[in-house]
Design a protein around this motif. Sequence first.
Motif, PDB file in Angstrom:
ATOM      1  N   ILE A  55       7.547  -6.777 -28.987  1.00 47.56           N
ATOM      2  CA  ILE A  55       6.526  -6.256 -28.076  1.00 47.56           C
ATOM      3  C   ILE A  55       5.804  -5.108 -28.769  1.00 47.56           C
ATOM      4  O   ILE A  55       6.422  -4.127 -29.177  1.00 47.56           O
ATOM      5  CB  ILE A  55       7.152  -5.795 -26.746  1.00 47.56           C
ATOM      6  N   ILE A  56       4.490  -5.255 -28.892  1.00 42.95           N
ATOM      7  CA  ILE A  56       3.687  -4.235 -29.587  1.00 42.95           C
ATOM      8  C   ILE A  56       2.653  -3.590 -28.660  1.00 42.95           C
ATOM      9  O   ILE A  56       1.941  -2.676 -29.059  1.00 42.95           O
ATOM     10  CB  ILE A  56       2.994  -4.836 -30.827  1.00 42.95           C
ATOM     11  N   GLY A  57       2.585  -4.081 -27.433  1.00 42.30           N
ATOM     12  CA  GLY A  57       1.668  -3.510 -26.461  1.00 42.30           C
ATOM     13  C   GLY A  57       2.102  -3.861 -25.057  1.00 42.30           C
ATOM     14  O   GLY A  57       2.779  -4.869 -24.840  1.00 42.30           O
ATOM     15  N   THR A  58       1.725  -3.016 -24.118  1.00 45.03           N
ATOM     16  CA  THR A  58       2.076  -3.261 -22.724  1.00 45.03           C
ATOM     17  C   THR A  58       1.034  -2.642 -21.801  1.00 45.03           C
ATOM     18  O   THR A  58       0.431  -1.617 -22.139  1.00 45.03           O
ATOM     19  CB  THR A  58       3.472  -2.698 -22.382  1.00 45.03           C
ATOM     20  N   LEU A  59       0.832  -3.286 -20.666  1.00 39.76           N
ATOM     21  CA  LEU A  59      -0.041  -2.751 -19.626  1.00 39.76           C
ATOM     22  C   LEU A  59       0.497  -3.230 -18.288  1.00 39.76           C
ATOM     23  O   LEU A  59       0.715  -4.426 -18.088  1.00 39.76           O
ATOM     24  CB  LEU A  59      -1.488  -3.205 -19.810  1.00 39.76           C
ATOM     25  N   ARG A  60       0.722  -2.264 -17.402  1.00 38.01           N
ATOM     26  CA  ARG A  60       1.261  -2.560 -16.069  1.00 38.01           C
ATOM     27  C   ARG A  60       0.318  -2.046 -14.990  1.00 38.01           C
ATOM     28  O   ARG A  60      -0.497  -1.163 -15.232  1.00 38.01           O
ATOM     29  CB  ARG A  60       2.623  -1.878 -15.888  1.00 38.01           C
ATOM     30  N   TYR A  61       0.500  -2.587 -13.799  1.00 37.09           N
ATOM     31  CA  TYR A  61      -0.234  -2.158 -12.607  1.00 37.09           C
ATOM     32  C   TYR A  61       0.766  -1.931 -11.479  1.00 37.09           C
ATOM     33  O   TYR A  61       1.744  -2.665 -11.354  1.00 37.09           O
ATOM     34  CB  TYR A  61      -1.248  -3.226 -12.167  1.00 37.09           C
ATOM     35  N   TRP A  62       0.461  -0.931 -10.651  1.00 36.88           N
ATOM     36  CA  TRP A  62       1.354  -0.534  -9.566  1.00 36.88           C
ATOM     37  C   TRP A  62       0.564  -0.472  -8.270  1.00 36.88           C
ATOM     38  O   TRP A  62      -0.593  -0.041  -8.265  1.00 36.88           O
ATOM     39  CB  TRP A  62       1.938   0.848  -9.866  1.00 36.88           C
ATOM     40  N   PRO A  63       1.174  -0.853  -7.157  1.00 39.81           N
ATOM     41  CA  PRO A  63       0.456  -0.766  -5.887  1.00 39.81           C
ATOM     42  C   PRO A  63       0.345   0.685  -5.413  1.00 39.81           C
ATOM     43  O   PRO A  63       1.311   1.450  -5.496  1.00 39.81           O
ATOM     44  CB  PRO A  63       1.338  -1.584  -4.939  1.00 39.81           C
ATOM     45  N   VAL A  64      -0.835   1.044  -4.949  1.00 40.62           N
ATOM     46  CA  VAL A  64      -1.084   2.341  -4.324  1.00 40.62           C
ATOM     47  C   VAL A  64      -2.020   2.083  -3.159  1.00 40.62           C
ATOM     48  O   VAL A  64      -2.443   0.955  -2.920  1.00 40.62           O
ATOM     49  CB  VAL A  64      -1.699   3.383  -5.297  1.00 40.62           C
ATOM     50  N   GLN A  65      -2.368   3.138  -2.451  1.00 44.91           N
ATOM     51  CA  GLN A  65      -3.359   3.026  -1.388  1.00 44.91           C
ATOM     52  C   GLN A  65      -4.242   4.251  -1.426  1.00 44.91           C
ATOM     53  O   GLN A  65      -3.858   5.282  -1.964  1.00 44.91           O
ATOM     54  CB  GLN A  65      -2.682   2.847  -0.037  1.00 44.91           C
ATOM     55  N   ILE A  66      -5.434   4.105  -0.869  1.00 48.33           N
ATOM     56  CA  ILE A  66      -6.411   5.184  -0.927  1.00 48.33           C
ATOM     57  C   ILE A  66      -6.908   5.520   0.471  1.00 48.33           C
ATOM     58  O   ILE A  66      -7.294   4.624   1.228  1.00 48.33           O
ATOM     59  CB  ILE A  66      -7.603   4.815  -1.831  1.00 48.33           C
ATOM     60  N   GLY A  67      -6.915   6.806   0.757  1.00 45.08           N
ATOM     61  CA  GLY A  67      -7.554   7.332   1.945  1.00 45.08           C
ATOM     62  C   GLY A  67      -6.843   7.093   3.257  1.00 45.08           C
ATOM     63  O   GLY A  67      -5.764   6.502   3.309  1.00 45.08           O
ATOM     64  N   PRO A  68      -7.486   7.561   4.317  1.00 49.78           N
ATOM     65  CA  PRO A  68      -6.876   7.490   5.642  1.00 49.78           C
ATOM     66  C   PRO A  68      -6.692   6.070   6.166  1.00 49.78           C
ATOM     67  O   PRO A  68      -5.868   5.833   7.039  1.00 49.78           O
ATOM     68  CB  PRO A  68      -7.846   8.283   6.525  1.00 49.78           C
ATOM     69  N   ASN A  69      -7.432   5.120   5.624  1.00 51.19           N
ATOM     70  CA  ASN A  69      -7.279   3.725   6.042  1.00 51.19           C
ATOM     71  C   ASN A  69      -6.263   2.967   5.199  1.00 51.19           C
ATOM     72  O   ASN A  69      -6.097   1.761   5.373  1.00 51.19           O
ATOM     73  CB  ASN A  69      -8.625   3.003   6.007  1.00 51.19           C
ATOM     74  N   ALA A  70      -5.616   3.669   4.265  1.00 48.87           N
ATOM     75  CA  ALA A  70      -4.609   3.058   3.389  1.00 48.87           C
ATOM     76  C   ALA A  70      -5.153   1.808   2.703  1.00 48.87           C
ATOM     77  O   ALA A  70      -4.509   0.761   2.658  1.00 48.87           O
ATOM     78  CB  ALA A  70      -3.323   2.755   4.164  1.00 48.87           C
ATOM     79  N   THR A  71      -6.359   1.929   2.146  1.00 47.11           N
ATOM     80  CA  THR A  71      -6.977   0.816   1.434  1.00 47.11           C
ATOM     81  C   THR A  71      -6.126   0.441   0.231  1.00 47.11           C
ATOM     82  O   THR A  71      -5.835   1.284  -0.617  1.00 47.11           O
ATOM     83  CB  THR A  71      -8.396   1.202   0.969  1.00 47.11           C
ATOM     84  N   PRO A  72      -5.703  -0.808   0.119  1.00 46.32           N
ATOM     85  CA  PRO A  72      -4.888  -1.223  -1.014  1.00 46.32           C
ATOM     86  C   PRO A  72      -5.646  -1.060  -2.332  1.00 46.32           C
ATOM     87  O   PRO A  72      -6.836  -1.350  -2.412  1.00 46.32           O
ATOM     88  CB  PRO A  72      -4.591  -2.699  -0.747  1.00 46.32           C
ATOM     89  N   ALA A  73      -4.929  -0.604  -3.345  1.00 46.94           N
ATOM     90  CA  ALA A  73      -5.510  -0.452  -4.683  1.00 46.94           C
ATOM     91  C   ALA A  73      -4.386  -0.613  -5.698  1.00 46.94           C
ATOM     92  O   ALA A  73      -3.209  -0.710  -5.342  1.00 46.94           O
ATOM     93  CB  ALA A  73      -6.169   0.924  -4.821  1.00 46.94           C
ATOM     94  N   LEU A  74      -4.781  -0.655  -6.955  1.00 46.79           N
ATOM     95  CA  LEU A  74      -3.820  -0.736  -8.056  1.00 46.79           C
ATOM     96  C   LEU A  74      -3.940   0.518  -8.911  1.00 46.79           C
ATOM     97  O   LEU A  74      -5.047   1.007  -9.130  1.00 46.79           O
ATOM     98  CB  LEU A  74      -4.116  -1.951  -8.940  1.00 46.79           C
ATOM     99  N   LEU A  76      -3.469   1.560 -12.614  1.00 50.17           N
ATOM    100  CA  LEU A  76      -3.359   0.993 -13.950  1.00 50.17           C
ATOM    101  C   LEU A  76      -2.551   1.930 -14.831  1.00 50.17           C
ATOM    102  O   LEU A  76      -2.785   3.126 -14.849  1.00 50.17           O
ATOM    103  CB  LEU A  76      -4.762   0.807 -14.538  1.00 50.17           C
ATOM    104  N   GLY A  77      -1.623   1.370 -15.567  1.00 48.46           N
ATOM    105  CA  GLY A  77      -0.940   2.142 -16.589  1.00 48.46           C
ATOM    106  C   GLY A  77       0.570   2.092 -16.471  1.00 48.46           C
ATOM    107  O   GLY A  77       1.112   1.658 -15.471  1.00 48.46           O
ATOM    108  N   PRO A  78       1.181   2.489 -17.494  1.00 47.66           N
ATOM    109  CA  PRO A  78       0.549   2.920 -18.730  1.00 47.66           C
ATOM    110  C   PRO A  78       0.114   1.753 -19.617  1.00 47.66           C
ATOM    111  O   PRO A  78       0.692   0.685 -19.575  1.00 47.66           O
ATOM    112  CB  PRO A  78       1.658   3.721 -19.421  1.00 47.66           C
TER     113      PRO A  78
END
Length: 183
Positions: A55-74, A76-78
């Motif tokens: 393995i010489i490179g990696t990229l992951r995504y994690w669930p998060v949410q934004i704002g008072p409406n808990a808008t789903p987002a990702l 990025l990283g690392p």
Amino acid sequence: MVTFTQEQPQDAAEIEHLLDKVFGQTRCQKTSYRFRDRVAPVAPLCFVAKDGEKIIGTLRYWPVQIGPNATPALLLGPLAVDGDYRGLGLGADLMDVTLAACAAHGHQVIVLVSDLAEFYAKFGFEQAGPKGITMPGEKTERLYIRGLTPGSLADLEGPVLPFAARTLKPRSAKVRSVKRKAA
């Protein structure tokens, strides 16, 4: 020959070793790691670059949410590429592969924390602060955002929060019934 594949469970130890090598063992003290604590990465979006079996490179995504409406987002990283392979465009290749996967899986918003504005601007990321988006504990100028669909950033503002974070109010002894209209 370099290949790009979805991360597999057996890759975990080698990925952690690469991340320690690239970012140092204190990387887990960064603010963005609090958003990854006790939350699994979004497996179909996590990719590795391999030279043979290494393995010489990696990229992951994690669930998060934004704002008072808990808008789903990702989150990025690392994004990491082994020092012996830098300058070959592998980071950009990982970005292209994973952004396509994010779009294919129907995700609409991605945030990231970085000092590499020029690199991420090539992939459509812009500063999140002017849009009213913040990350508690992080410098506003290091937070970037990208919408994957037209209008996905419209009316989006507020703090980036860990996945499923809720502002909990103390429960009262009274139980209220709430009537809702049928949709």
